[in-house]
Structure formats: C-alpha cells, structure tokens
Design a protein around this motif. Structure first.
Motif, PDB file in Angstrom:
ATOM      1  N   LEU A 171       8.579  14.098  -7.532  1.00 41.07           N
ATOM      2  CA  LEU A 171       8.337  13.162  -8.690  1.00 41.07           C
ATOM      3  C   LEU A 171       7.435  14.067  -9.454  1.00 41.07           C
ATOM      4  O   LEU A 171       7.089  13.618 -10.560  1.00 41.07           O
ATOM      5  CB  LEU A 171       8.008  11.740  -8.348  1.00 41.07           C
ATOM      6  N   GLY A 172       6.871  15.339  -8.873  1.00 43.11           N
ATOM      7  CA  GLY A 172       5.842  16.045  -9.713  1.00 43.11           C
ATOM      8  C   GLY A 172       4.483  15.686  -9.572  1.00 43.11           C
ATOM      9  O   GLY A 172       3.434  16.215 -10.318  1.00 43.11           O
ATOM     10  N   TYR A 173       4.081  14.933  -8.651  1.00 42.13           N
ATOM     11  CA  TYR A 173       2.821  14.624  -8.184  1.00 42.13           C
ATOM     12  C   TYR A 173       2.254  15.528  -7.163  1.00 42.13           C
ATOM     13  O   TYR A 173       2.788  16.017  -6.318  1.00 42.13           O
ATOM     14  CB  TYR A 173       2.539  13.105  -7.585  1.00 42.13           C
ATOM     15  N   SER A 174       1.035  15.759  -7.241  1.00 39.75           N
ATOM     16  CA  SER A 174       0.095  16.577  -6.356  1.00 39.75           C
ATOM     17  C   SER A 174      -0.842  15.558  -5.680  1.00 39.75           C
ATOM     18  O   SER A 174      -1.303  14.682  -6.247  1.00 39.75           O
ATOM     19  CB  SER A 174      -0.559  17.570  -6.798  1.00 39.75           C
ATOM     20  N   SER A 175      -0.838  15.966  -4.259  1.00 36.41           N
ATOM     21  CA  SER A 175      -1.802  15.135  -3.393  1.00 36.41           C
ATOM     22  C   SER A 175      -3.437  15.650  -3.410  1.00 36.41           C
ATOM     23  O   SER A 175      -3.596  17.062  -3.405  1.00 36.41           O
ATOM     24  CB  SER A 175      -1.532  15.223  -1.897  1.00 36.41           C
ATOM     25  N   ALA A 176      -4.193  14.950  -3.485  1.00 39.65           N
ATOM     26  CA  ALA A 176      -5.744  15.132  -3.909  1.00 39.65           C
ATOM     27  C   ALA A 176      -6.383  15.183  -2.231  1.00 39.65           C
ATOM     28  O   ALA A 176      -7.487  15.192  -2.068  1.00 39.65           O
ATOM     29  CB  ALA A 176      -6.481  14.449  -4.760  1.00 39.65           C
ATOM     30  N   VAL A 177      -5.338  14.658  -1.146  1.00 41.02           N
ATOM     31  CA  VAL A 177      -6.039  14.627   0.185  1.00 41.02           C
ATOM     32  C   VAL A 177      -6.451  15.833   0.636  1.00 41.02           C
ATOM     33  O   VAL A 177      -5.605  16.704   0.530  1.00 41.02           O
ATOM     34  CB  VAL A 177      -5.109  13.816   0.866  1.00 41.02           C
ATOM     35  N   SER A 195      -2.348   5.938  -6.651  1.00 41.88           N
ATOM     36  CA  SER A 195      -3.298   6.015  -5.449  1.00 41.88           C
ATOM     37  C   SER A 195      -2.623   5.029  -4.370  1.00 41.88           C
ATOM     38  O   SER A 195      -1.991   4.136  -4.605  1.00 41.88           O
ATOM     39  CB  SER A 195      -4.690   5.498  -5.727  1.00 41.88           C
ATOM     40  N   TYR A 196      -2.851   5.437  -3.100  1.00 45.54           N
ATOM     41  CA  TYR A 196      -2.287   4.863  -1.944  1.00 45.54           C
ATOM     42  C   TYR A 196      -3.234   4.795  -0.858  1.00 45.54           C
ATOM     43  O   TYR A 196      -4.157   5.932  -0.857  1.00 45.54           O
ATOM     44  CB  TYR A 196      -0.938   5.521  -1.624  1.00 45.54           C
ATOM     45  N   GLN A 197      -3.130   4.019   0.079  1.00 47.37           N
ATOM     46  CA  GLN A 197      -3.832   3.990   1.278  1.00 47.37           C
ATOM     47  C   GLN A 197      -3.478   4.809   2.393  1.00 47.37           C
ATOM     48  O   GLN A 197      -2.414   4.574   2.885  1.00 47.37           O
ATOM     49  CB  GLN A 197      -4.409   2.567   1.719  1.00 47.37           C
ATOM     50  N   LEU A 198      -4.288   5.844   2.646  1.00 47.69           N
ATOM     51  CA  LEU A 198      -3.757   6.756   4.022  1.00 47.69           C
ATOM     52  C   LEU A 198      -3.584   5.954   5.314  1.00 47.69           C
ATOM     53  O   LEU A 198      -3.080   6.253   6.282  1.00 47.69           O
ATOM     54  CB  LEU A 198      -4.649   8.024   4.089  1.00 47.69           C
ATOM     55  N   LYS A 199      -4.692   5.031   5.394  1.00 49.61           N
ATOM     56  CA  LYS A 199      -4.634   4.105   6.581  1.00 49.61           C
ATOM     57  C   LYS A 199      -3.408   3.369   6.963  1.00 49.61           C
ATOM     58  O   LYS A 199      -2.873   3.048   7.899  1.00 49.61           O
ATOM     59  CB  LYS A 199      -5.650   3.045   6.600  1.00 49.61           C
ATOM     60  N   ALA A 200      -2.782   3.137   5.957  1.00 48.93           N
ATOM     61  CA  ALA A 200      -1.402   2.283   5.875  1.00 48.93           C
ATOM     62  C   ALA A 200      -0.293   2.939   6.638  1.00 48.93           C
ATOM     63  O   ALA A 200       0.614   2.743   7.265  1.00 48.93           O
ATOM     64  CB  ALA A 200      -0.844   2.232   4.500  1.00 48.93           C
ATOM     65  N   PHE A 252       0.880  -1.400   0.103  1.00 53.53           N
ATOM     66  CA  PHE A 252      -0.041   0.103   0.003  1.00 53.53           C
ATOM     67  C   PHE A 252       0.701   1.289   0.039  1.00 53.53           C
ATOM     68  O   PHE A 252       0.064   2.405  -0.270  1.00 53.53           O
ATOM     69  CB  PHE A 252      -0.971   0.016   1.276  1.00 53.53           C
ATOM     70  N   LEU A 253       2.116   1.206   0.242  1.00 49.52           N
ATOM     71  CA  LEU A 253       2.877   2.471   0.213  1.00 49.52           C
ATOM     72  C   LEU A 253       4.150   2.429  -0.792  1.00 49.52           C
ATOM     73  O   LEU A 253       4.340   3.152  -1.553  1.00 49.52           O
ATOM     74  CB  LEU A 253       3.416   2.808   1.558  1.00 49.52           C
ATOM     75  N   LEU A 254       4.775   1.221  -0.581  1.00 55.20           N
ATOM     76  CA  LEU A 254       6.079   1.198  -1.571  1.00 55.20           C
ATOM     77  C   LEU A 254       5.827   0.849  -3.047  1.00 55.20           C
ATOM     78  O   LEU A 254       6.438   1.325  -3.937  1.00 55.20           O
ATOM     79  CB  LEU A 254       7.160   0.137  -0.997  1.00 55.20           C
TER      80      LEU A 254
END
Length: 111
Positions: free
Chosen positions: A105-111, A40-45, A24-26
């Motif tokens: 890496l140029g990504y933005s968070s939608a959280v 996408s990744y899991q915040l709960k992790a 879920f993270l790596l």
C-alpha cells in the motif's frame, strides 16, 4: 464443573483474540487501504492474538485436560512448548504478512 469453566475460558480467550485483532490490527489495515496518511498499530497485538487463539482453541477442545504446564516444577510441559512454538510461528507469520500488506500500500514501517 472445572471442565465447563476451562472450555468457557477457551471461548473467552478466542473472543478476546478476535477483538484485539479487530481493534489493533484489522482497523489500522483498513485505514491504510483507505489511504490515511499515517497509520499506527500495536506490535503487542501480534503476540497477543495468536496466544489467545491458540490457547483458547486448546482449552475449548481439551478443556481442563490441557496439560501445558507443570505447576509444581513451574515449567512448561512438552504440550506447552509445542503451543508456544505455534504461537511464535503465527506471530512471525502475521507480522510478516502485515508488513507485506503495508508495503504493498506504499507505507513504510518506523519500527
């Protein structure tokens, strides 16, 4: 026998924490490094991994003697609060590091 079960449970928690971190993270971080358009990744992790690793290590080292809670009063002991403080610090640090990696890496968070 309780000592062996507690230490085996600690080892199982560590293995579970590593598996959650990997899936879920790596893996999402590797996808981002590969340039996948949307990751996408899991915040709960971010909470589950440090909790599994800290308490797993605690049970692996201390076994059944890890006195992290008062079962009769249904509250944490000083040891339990310290362990949860470590989990909280690792959660915050891990999330911050992860966001830094994604930003680089140029990504933005939608959280």
């Amino acid at each position: 026998m309780a000592e062996i079960k507690a230490r085996a449970g600690g080892l199982l928690l560590i293995a579970l924490g590593c598996a959650i971190a990997w899936f879920f993270l790596l893996q999402p971080l590797e996808e981002a490094q590969a340039g996948v358009p949307e990751v996408s990744y899991q915040l709960k992790a971010f909470l589950a991994v440090p909790a599994c690793l800290v308490f797993g290590l605690g049970f692996l080292v201390a076994g059944a003697k890890l006195n992290y809670r008062d079962a009769a009063a249904k509250k944490l002991t000083v040891t339990g609060w310290i362990l949860f403080a470590i989990v909280a610090a690792l959660t915050a640090a891990g999330y911050w590091w992860f966001q830094q990696q994604f930003s680089a890496l140029g990504y933005s968070s939608a959280v």
